[in-house]
Design a protein around this motif. Structure first.
Motif, PDB file in Angstrom:
ATOM      1  N   THR A  39      90.883  66.276  49.067  1.00 30.67           N
ATOM      2  CA  THR A  39      91.610  66.334  49.975  1.00 30.67           C
ATOM      3  C   THR A  39      91.169  65.244  51.281  1.00 30.67           C
ATOM      4  O   THR A  39      91.975  64.918  51.873  1.00 30.67           O
ATOM      5  CB  THR A  39      91.446  67.603  50.818  1.00 30.67           C
ATOM      6  N   LEU A  72      96.720  62.679  45.222  1.00 32.65           N
ATOM      7  CA  LEU A  72      97.308  64.085  44.985  1.00 32.65           C
ATOM      8  C   LEU A  72      97.737  64.330  43.737  1.00 32.65           C
ATOM      9  O   LEU A  72      97.362  65.630  43.244  1.00 32.65           O
ATOM     10  CB  LEU A  72      98.574  64.237  46.159  1.00 32.65           C
ATOM     11  N   ARG A  75      94.696  65.042  41.881  1.00 30.01           N
ATOM     12  CA  ARG A  75      94.142  66.483  42.159  1.00 30.01           C
ATOM     13  C   ARG A  75      94.965  67.761  41.431  1.00 30.01           C
ATOM     14  O   ARG A  75      94.523  68.901  41.217  1.00 30.01           O
ATOM     15  CB  ARG A  75      94.372  66.645  43.676  1.00 30.01           C
ATOM     16  N   THR A  77      98.330  68.279  42.367  1.00 31.03           N
ATOM     17  CA  THR A  77      99.210  68.901  43.286  1.00 31.03           C
ATOM     18  C   THR A  77     100.785  68.718  42.761  1.00 31.03           C
ATOM     19  O   THR A  77     101.153  67.231  42.234  1.00 31.03           O
ATOM     20  CB  THR A  77      99.140  68.043  44.619  1.00 31.03           C
ATOM     21  N   THR A  78     101.331  69.563  42.895  1.00 30.10           N
ATOM     22  CA  THR A  78     102.892  69.292  42.344  1.00 30.10           C
ATOM     23  C   THR A  78     103.826  69.609  43.480  1.00 30.10           C
ATOM     24  O   THR A  78     103.637  70.269  44.725  1.00 30.10           O
ATOM     25  CB  THR A  78     103.342  70.405  41.236  1.00 30.10           C
ATOM     26  N   TRP A  79     105.283  69.268  43.199  1.00 32.42           N
ATOM     27  CA  TRP A  79     106.280  69.355  44.451  1.00 32.42           C
ATOM     28  C   TRP A  79     106.917  70.554  44.571  1.00 32.42           C
ATOM     29  O   TRP A  79     107.579  70.683  45.407  1.00 32.42           O
ATOM     30  CB  TRP A  79     107.146  68.047  44.446  1.00 32.42           C
TER      31      TRP A  79
END
Length: 80
Positions: A39, A72, A75, A77-79
Motif C-alpha cells: 500500500t 496492486l 498485492r 487487488t482485483t477490479w
C-alpha cells in the motif's frame, strides 16, 4: 481497586463486547496494524506519477502509474 461486583460487571461487559464484535476484539487484542508495504509503495508511486504528470514529464509519469498497477497486481487487488 475494584470491588467484586464491579469486576463481575466489567467481565460481563467484556464478554458481551467479544460476542458483539469479534473482529474488533481481535484487532484490539493484537494492537494496531500498520499499513502494508504494498500500500505504501502504491501510494508513493501514485504521488510521484501525479507530480511528474503535473511537471509535464509524460513518459516517466506513465511509468510510475504502471508501477502502481504492478504493485496492486502483486498485492492481489482485483477490479471486482
Amino acid at each position: 481497586m475494584l470491588s467484586e461486583s464491579e469486576r463481575r460487571s466489567l467481565a460481563e461487559i467484556e464478554h458481551q463486547f467479544r460476542l458483539d464484535d469479534p473482529l474488533l476484539d481481535g484487532r484490539l487484542a493484537t494492537g494496531r496494524a500498520g499499513p502494508k508495504p504494498t500500500t505504501v509503495l502504491a501510494v508513493l508511486f501514485a504521488a510521484i506519477g501525479t507530480f511528474l504528470l503535473a511537471m509535464g514529464v509524460l513518459g516517466a509519469a506513465i511509468g510510475c502509474f504502471g508501477m502502481v498497477s504492478v504493485v496492486l497486481l502483486l498485492r492481489g487487488t482485483t477490479w471486482r
